[in-house]
Design an enzyme around this catalytic site. Structure first.
Site, PDB file in Angstrom:
ATOM      1  N   HIS A  44       0.856  -1.189   0.000  1.00  0.00           N
ATOM      2  CA  HIS A  44       0.000   0.000   0.000  1.00  0.00           C
ATOM      3  C   HIS A  44       0.892   1.239   0.000  1.00  0.00           C
ATOM      4  O   HIS A  44       2.127   1.136  -0.111  1.00  0.00           O
ATOM      5  CB  HIS A  44      -0.958  -0.018   1.195  1.00  0.00           C
ATOM      6  CG  HIS A  44      -0.282  -0.258   2.516  1.00  0.00           C
ATOM      7  ND1 HIS A  44       0.603   0.641   3.089  1.00  0.00           N
ATOM      8  CD2 HIS A  44      -0.353  -1.300   3.375  1.00  0.00           C
ATOM      9  CE1 HIS A  44       1.028   0.176   4.239  1.00  0.00           C
ATOM     10  NE2 HIS A  44       0.474  -1.005   4.441  1.00  0.00           N
ATOM     11  N   HIS A  66       4.060   1.317   2.171  1.00  0.00           N
ATOM     12  CA  HIS A  66       5.221   0.633   1.584  1.00  0.00           C
ATOM     13  C   HIS A  66       5.854   1.469   0.477  1.00  0.00           C
ATOM     14  O   HIS A  66       7.079   1.520   0.340  1.00  0.00           O
ATOM     15  CB  HIS A  66       4.801  -0.723   0.992  1.00  0.00           C
ATOM     16  CG  HIS A  66       4.278  -1.703   1.991  1.00  0.00           C
ATOM     17  ND1 HIS A  66       2.943  -2.044   2.057  1.00  0.00           N
ATOM     18  CD2 HIS A  66       4.894  -2.416   2.960  1.00  0.00           C
ATOM     19  CE1 HIS A  66       2.766  -2.935   3.007  1.00  0.00           C
ATOM     20  NE2 HIS A  66       3.932  -3.173   3.577  1.00  0.00           N
ATOM     21  N   ASP A  97       5.614   0.513  12.738  1.00  0.00           N
ATOM     22  CA  ASP A  97       6.128  -0.615  13.517  1.00  0.00           C
ATOM     23  C   ASP A  97       7.351  -0.133  14.297  1.00  0.00           C
ATOM     24  O   ASP A  97       8.484  -0.561  14.048  1.00  0.00           O
ATOM     25  CB  ASP A  97       6.480  -1.772  12.586  1.00  0.00           C
ATOM     26  CG  ASP A  97       5.265  -2.297  11.839  1.00  0.00           C
ATOM     27  OD1 ASP A  97       4.342  -2.799  12.494  1.00  0.00           O
ATOM     28  OD2 ASP A  97       5.236  -2.187  10.601  1.00  0.00           O
TER      29      ASP A  97
END
Length: 282
Positions: A34, A37, A149
């Site tokens: 998506h 990325h 993350d």
């Protein structure tokens, strides 16, 4: 753009690029790409060549997690990669990565004891092992990871430092939908009602960030306010809401230096994460 599935093919291509003096940027992913990325891939474009790995790593999933249902679409991913100037996609099978017998792991303590490491105990051993393997296969000059993350990013940076790996880790900002929801491959699991409910994550993150930016230095007060915001949403079930030191990932009571405020929340059966950073390393 090439798509290869074997370690030998990657190494042969990288060897040719190295002979030409090319610098290599690397973006490890689990696919179903998506805009988040793509922001990593675009950042990697500062190098001469860009390699993307697409591998749903079984080692980082626990027994009752979503390995089997994790979304996969290589054709879609390849089209996005080609549009953003990727030179090589490495798309191995689990057998190619781990063989019939696999006994060696890369593990870490301290940084893995809180947040996602606490609720997903096997996760980061799987992440560290596969990323170390990918670094050995691709041998990039720089590798790019998203700040969504954030614990993973901190762990990878520490692994590279501790094991003297010869590459630079680059953290890239969170990419959000127009309504604030952090981009995630798992967003596709959400029903229409759940998608609306999921906005409680970004609302609580923005609330906490505003409190800190306005001068609040009591971590407990920030966490309490964020938790109360999430609990207003009936479809939300909190996994954790915590504030930790940005370097050690250990919980803090007072906000000073670099901190990470991170949340994990189940919306229905889908576990989503979000965070904000403040201070040093922001």
């Amino acid at each position: 753009m090439k798509i290869v599935s074997t370690i030998e093919e990657v190494r042969n291509q990288v060897k040719e690029w190295r002979k030409e003096g090319q610098k290599i940027g690397f973006v490890p992913t689990m696919g179903y790409l998506h805009e988040g990325h793509m922001s990593l891939i675009d950042a990697a474009g500062e190098n001469d060549k860009v390699v993307v790995s697409i591998f749903v790593n079984p080692m980082q999933f626990g027994p009752n997690e979503d390995l089997a249902s994790y979304p996969r679409d290589l054709e879609h991913d390849a089209a996005m990669c080609e549009a953003h100037g990727v030179d090589l996609i490495f798309h191995p099978t689990p057998e190619e990565m781990y063989g019939e017998s696999f006994y060696s792991y890369v593990d870490m303590n301290v940084l893995t004891q809180e947040l996602c490491g606490l609720s997903r105990p096997v996760h980061f051993r799987g992440v560290c092992t596969v990323v170390a393997k990918l670094f050995n296969i691709v041998t990039p000059d720089k590798a790019y990871f998203g700040q969504k993350d954030a614990q993973q990013l901190a762990i990878i940076k520490r692994m590279v430092k501790d094991l003297n790996m010869p590459l630079q880790i680059v953290g890239c900002p969170i990419v959000r939908e127009e309504d604030g929801l952090a981009k995630s491959s798992r967003n596709t699991y959400l029903s229409k009602e759940e998608r609306k409910a999921a906005l409680v994550l970004s609302r609580s993150i923005f609330l906490g960030k505003e409190m800190v930016e306005k001068g609040e230095r009591d971590a407990k007060k920030v966490i309490t306010a964020m938790t109360a915001e999430i609990e207003k949403e009936p479809l939300a079930k909190i996994d954790y809401v915590k504030m930790v030191d940005l370097e050690t990932m250990q919980q803090v009571e007072t906000i000073e230096g670099g901190i990470l405020t991170a949340i994990a929340v189940y919306i229905g059966k889908t576990r989503l994460i979000d965070n904000f950073m403040f201070g040093l390393g922001k």
